[in-house]
Motif scaffolding. Sequence first.
Motif, PDB file in Angstrom:
ATOM      1  N   TYR A  53     -12.016  -7.412 -13.775  1.00 27.20           N
ATOM      2  CA  TYR A  53     -11.911  -6.037 -13.149  1.00 27.20           C
ATOM      3  C   TYR A  53     -10.247  -5.912 -12.997  1.00 27.20           C
ATOM      4  CZ  TYR A  53     -11.181  -2.718  -9.132  1.00 27.20           C
ATOM      5  OH  TYR A  53     -10.660  -1.528  -8.571  1.00 27.20           O
ATOM      6  N   ALA A  54      -9.506  -6.778 -12.219  1.00 27.82           N
ATOM      7  CA  ALA A  54      -8.127  -6.440 -11.922  1.00 27.82           C
ATOM      8  C   ALA A  54      -7.293  -6.659 -13.512  1.00 27.82           C
ATOM      9  CB  ALA A  54      -7.853  -7.955 -11.017  1.00 27.82           C
ATOM     10  N   THR A  55      -7.731  -7.289 -14.308  1.00 30.16           N
ATOM     11  CA  THR A  55      -7.119  -7.347 -15.648  1.00 30.16           C
ATOM     12  C   THR A  55      -7.358  -6.132 -16.240  1.00 30.16           C
ATOM     13  OG1 THR A  55      -7.632  -9.809 -15.912  1.00 30.16           O
ATOM     14  CG2 THR A  55      -6.863  -8.457 -17.766  1.00 30.16           C
ATOM     15  N   PHE A  56      -8.327  -5.525 -16.164  1.00 32.49           N
ATOM     16  CA  PHE A  56      -8.473  -4.064 -16.583  1.00 32.49           C
ATOM     17  C   PHE A  56      -7.534  -3.065 -15.916  1.00 32.49           C
ATOM     18  CE2 PHE A  56     -12.160  -5.014 -19.353  1.00 32.49           C
ATOM     19  CZ  PHE A  56     -12.027  -4.318 -20.302  1.00 32.49           C
ATOM     20  N   LEU A  57      -7.559  -3.155 -14.675  1.00 36.93           N
ATOM     21  CA  LEU A  57      -6.859  -2.444 -13.632  1.00 36.93           C
ATOM     22  C   LEU A  57      -5.434  -2.864 -13.724  1.00 36.93           C
ATOM     23  CD1 LEU A  57      -7.906  -0.055 -11.897  1.00 36.93           C
ATOM     24  CD2 LEU A  57      -7.730  -1.451  -9.939  1.00 36.93           C
ATOM     25  N   SER A  58      -4.795  -2.706 -14.846  1.00 38.92           N
ATOM     26  CA  SER A  58      -3.305  -3.019 -14.906  1.00 38.92           C
ATOM     27  C   SER A  58      -2.384  -1.695 -14.470  1.00 38.92           C
ATOM     28  CB  SER A  58      -2.991  -3.402 -16.341  1.00 38.92           C
ATOM     29  OG  SER A  58      -3.038  -2.251 -16.992  1.00 38.92           O
ATOM     30  N   GLU A 180      -6.057 -12.787  -8.759  1.00 33.58           N
ATOM     31  CA  GLU A 180      -6.680 -11.590  -9.239  1.00 33.58           C
ATOM     32  C   GLU A 180      -7.783 -10.843  -8.255  1.00 33.58           C
ATOM     33  OE1 GLU A 180      -5.732 -11.467 -14.261  1.00 33.58           O
ATOM     34  OE2 GLU A 180      -7.512 -12.233 -13.298  1.00 33.58           O
ATOM     35  N   VAL A 181      -8.642 -11.930  -7.725  1.00 33.62           N
ATOM     36  CA  VAL A 181      -9.509 -11.524  -6.799  1.00 33.62           C
ATOM     37  C   VAL A 181      -8.930 -10.659  -5.585  1.00 33.62           C
ATOM     38  CG1 VAL A 181     -11.385 -12.239  -4.974  1.00 33.62           C
ATOM     39  CG2 VAL A 181     -10.959 -13.167  -7.357  1.00 33.62           C
ATOM     40  N   GLN A 183      -5.604  -9.293  -5.803  1.00 31.39           N
ATOM     41  CA  GLN A 183      -4.983  -8.377  -6.500  1.00 31.39           C
ATOM     42  C   GLN A 183      -5.785  -7.207  -6.452  1.00 31.39           C
ATOM     43  OE1 GLN A 183      -3.232 -10.543  -9.610  1.00 31.39           O
ATOM     44  NE2 GLN A 183      -1.430 -11.191  -8.579  1.00 31.39           N
ATOM     45  N   GLY A 184      -7.136  -7.501  -6.922  1.00 28.80           N
ATOM     46  CA  GLY A 184      -8.312  -6.297  -7.230  1.00 28.80           C
ATOM     47  C   GLY A 184      -8.377  -5.717  -6.253  1.00 28.80           C
ATOM     48  N   VAL A 185      -8.477  -6.149  -4.744  1.00 24.41           N
ATOM     49  CA  VAL A 185      -8.680  -5.467  -3.573  1.00 24.41           C
ATOM     50  C   VAL A 185      -7.500  -4.643  -3.196  1.00 24.41           C
ATOM     51  CG1 VAL A 185      -8.991  -5.771  -1.186  1.00 24.41           C
ATOM     52  CG2 VAL A 185     -10.325  -7.159  -2.723  1.00 24.41           C
ATOM     53  N   VAL A 186      -6.158  -5.428  -3.330  1.00 22.25           N
ATOM     54  CA  VAL A 186      -4.862  -4.700  -3.017  1.00 22.25           C
ATOM     55  C   VAL A 186      -4.668  -3.425  -3.772  1.00 22.25           C
ATOM     56  CG1 VAL A 186      -2.437  -5.120  -3.047  1.00 22.25           C
ATOM     57  CG2 VAL A 186      -3.842  -6.800  -2.231  1.00 22.25           C
ATOM     58  N   LYS A 187      -4.887  -3.661  -5.186  1.00 20.79           N
ATOM     59  CA  LYS A 187      -4.729  -2.368  -6.207  1.00 20.79           C
ATOM     60  C   LYS A 187      -5.715  -1.219  -5.597  1.00 20.79           C
ATOM     61  CE  LYS A 187      -4.135  -5.350 -10.027  1.00 20.79           C
ATOM     62  NZ  LYS A 187      -4.919  -5.848 -11.059  1.00 20.79           N
ATOM     63  N   THR A 188      -7.045  -1.595  -5.593  1.00 16.90           N
ATOM     64  CA  THR A 188      -7.982  -0.576  -4.900  1.00 16.90           C
ATOM     65  C   THR A 188      -7.512   0.083  -3.806  1.00 16.90           C
ATOM     66  OG1 THR A 188      -9.912  -1.874  -6.079  1.00 16.90           O
ATOM     67  CG2 THR A 188     -10.408   0.122  -4.777  1.00 16.90           C
ATOM     68  N   PHE A 189      -6.934  -0.494  -2.513  1.00 16.16           N
ATOM     69  CA  PHE A 189      -6.745  -0.184  -1.428  1.00 16.16           C
ATOM     70  C   PHE A 189      -5.403   0.924  -1.575  1.00 16.16           C
ATOM     71  CE2 PHE A 189      -3.823  -0.490   2.188  1.00 16.16           C
ATOM     72  CZ  PHE A 189      -4.654   0.170   3.105  1.00 16.16           C
ATOM     73  N   GLY A 190      -4.531   0.429  -2.606  1.00 10.96           N
ATOM     74  CA  GLY A 190      -3.411   1.125  -2.623  1.00 10.96           C
ATOM     75  C   GLY A 190      -3.641   2.461  -3.468  1.00 10.96           C
ATOM     76  N   LEU A 362       2.731  -4.042  -8.100  1.00  9.25           N
ATOM     77  CA  LEU A 362       2.843  -5.611  -8.488  1.00  9.25           C
ATOM     78  C   LEU A 362       1.673  -6.175  -8.850  1.00  9.25           C
ATOM     79  CD1 LEU A 362       5.895  -6.219  -6.229  1.00  9.25           C
ATOM     80  CD2 LEU A 362       6.214  -6.245  -8.621  1.00  9.25           C
ATOM     81  N   SER A 363       0.864  -6.019  -7.917  1.00  5.22           N
ATOM     82  CA  SER A 363      -0.409  -6.855  -8.174  1.00  5.22           C
ATOM     83  C   SER A 363      -1.231  -6.243  -9.528  1.00  5.22           C
ATOM     84  CB  SER A 363      -1.551  -6.851  -7.319  1.00  5.22           C
ATOM     85  OG  SER A 363      -1.945  -5.369  -6.856  1.00  5.22           O
ATOM     86  N   ALA A 364      -0.952  -5.096  -9.832  1.00  6.31           N
ATOM     87  CA  ALA A 364      -1.615  -4.487 -10.903  1.00  6.31           C
ATOM     88  C   ALA A 364      -1.184  -5.106 -12.307  1.00  6.31           C
ATOM     89  CB  ALA A 364      -1.606  -3.141 -10.967  1.00  6.31           C
ATOM     90  N   ALA A 365       0.397  -5.367 -12.196  1.00  8.36           N
ATOM     91  CA  ALA A 365       1.214  -5.763 -13.323  1.00  8.36           C
ATOM     92  C   ALA A 365       0.859  -7.394 -13.310  1.00  8.36           C
ATOM     93  CB  ALA A 365       2.522  -5.598 -13.064  1.00  8.36           C
ATOM     94  N   MET A 366       1.178  -8.091 -12.309  1.00 13.47           N
ATOM     95  CA  MET A 366       0.819  -9.583 -12.303  1.00 13.47           C
ATOM     96  C   MET A 366      -0.302 -10.123 -12.583  1.00 13.47           C
ATOM     97  SD  MET A 366       3.152 -10.252  -8.635  1.00 13.47           S
ATOM     98  CE  MET A 366       3.226 -11.968  -8.794  1.00 13.47           C
ATOM     99  N   SER A 367      -1.372  -9.504 -12.461  1.00 15.17           N
ATOM    100  CA  SER A 367      -2.776 -10.017 -12.846  1.00 15.17           C
ATOM    101  C   SER A 367      -2.794  -9.977 -14.474  1.00 15.17           C
ATOM    102  CB  SER A 367      -3.868  -9.262 -12.320  1.00 15.17           C
ATOM    103  OG  SER A 367      -3.878  -7.708 -12.289  1.00 15.17           O
ATOM    104  N   THR A 368      -2.661  -8.845 -14.882  1.00 17.46           N
ATOM    105  CA  THR A 368      -2.620  -8.548 -16.195  1.00 17.46           C
ATOM    106  C   THR A 368      -1.948  -9.544 -17.146  1.00 17.46           C
ATOM    107  OG1 THR A 368      -3.448  -6.504 -15.961  1.00 17.46           O
ATOM    108  CG2 THR A 368      -2.946  -6.928 -18.219  1.00 17.46           C
TER     109      THR A 368
END
Length: 532
Positions: A53-58, A180-181, A183-190, A362-368
């Motif tokens: 999920y985090a990889t998709f959510l770049s 990425e686990v 980062q997925g939470v951080v992205k969604t919250f952001g 940053l987490s969106a970029a870093m994970s992918t």
Amino acid sequence: MSNLRVLDLVIIALYLAAMIAVGAWFARKNDSAEQYSSASGLIPGWAIGMSIYATFLSSNTFLGVPGKAFGTNWNAFVFSISMPLAAWVATRYFVPFYRSTGEISAYTHLEHRFGSWARTYAVVCFLLTQLARIGSIFFGIALTLQALTGFSMEWIMLITGSCIIVYTVLGGIEAVIWTEVVQGVVKTFGALLILYLIVTNMPGGVSNIVAIGQAQHKFSLGGFAPDFTTSTFWVVLLYGFFINLNNFGVDQNYVQRYHTATSAKQAAKSIWLCVLMYVPASLLFFVIGSALFAYYQVHPELIEAVKLKVAAEKLPLTATASQLAQAAAQLQPADYGDKVMPHFMVTKIPPGFVGLIVSAILSAAMSTISSGMNASATVFTVDIYQRYFRPGLNVKQTMRSLHVGTVLVGLLGMGVGIAMIGVKSVLDVWWELSGIFAAGMLGLFLLGIISRQTRNAEALTATIIGVLVIVWLTLSPNLPESLAAFRNPLHKSMVIVVGTLTIFLLGLLLTRLRQRRTAPLVPEEVLTQSVH
């Protein structure tokens, strides 16, 4: 750094330091190539699903999707609607296949089926796809941070890229998945935080956003007519199905994660968890884009700064103020959609929150990027270095190759990102490049898995013709007017659809023709007896 407060800088610095610390923590366990590339198959399915999920959510989603929704409508959301069907195919056929082979590379079995050329071709396509993906993500994050920091996009890519390379080299796939686990939470919250701030700053709130969006047709999914020359609902649906099937079924980024799961059932569950999370999350980003459009419709004076900046990037430094104003007035929302969210962050988000949102980007970029670098390094080591240059590597040599491959892919990805500076839509660029590189790879994979009777010669012939078709589909729109009759009439998103089907169907046809040609003839006396 005039646009970032001290609190924001502290939050961003702490986030980057935490990611590097995670890489250092997991580095202690990376004493073998199996641990570095597949975490010895001990990762739970829910963590793998969050990772996918985090990889998709770049950052392409984080920045490109709101920019697309701002500039056009929700047509691109159809891409997400296609995910469940692609996930069903992948969990039913691809995951059991890969788990049964036990091979960490997604492309090794192509050599078993068709020869070394097939493996090499798929590897080249994959690596080109990863460089395009990593480059577009570097470009997207630099676009935002430039507005916040004032630094050049080149320096931003070099600084963030160096941090990503360090923690990916240190931690391996296990560090990638567990970060990425988070980062997925951080992205969604952001994303939720951005939407909340837009709505609270919007006169009339949600009802006004909906009213403006409906009046401007911002919620349209595209036309439903059977037209494949424009970005209709059906074009995006087909593109989404094929590219998602490529992601779930062929892309080493995802295949490598299947091997980290404790079982095939857990690997399949991870795909469905990704789908259940990504579809509503992608819708959230389209809502953000439409909300931004409504906000700037109410405050048209605020968008002028964005338009002037975009116009200045297109004009020479000697342009006069009147020329700049005239160029800005001619711009359409699609020309500056990617610039809007960074502008809103700079002007409307309070201290501290900017740091959190930048950390989410940053987490969106870093994970992918990190997962792409790890997967590319694995492919480089297994399918290129060990296969053609140094077979029989020991553990130390294999680890060194994985580390060098990670660094090399990261540096090349930065170069691609720098080359993209100045493009209009990062999402459009990524979609076009991924469709071109993935088309031939997916067609060859489907031919190898579905048609067990297809031989090397038929696969090679079909692939050569398919590549020529892909080249024509891609380059022919640029032909001069005198050769207009030879241009590709289809929308560019159809490249992966036509390219994949050309290789797959032509391979089946050639196989059938060969079987008919070599079928044993029935003796005449047998025919006579059957008649009587």
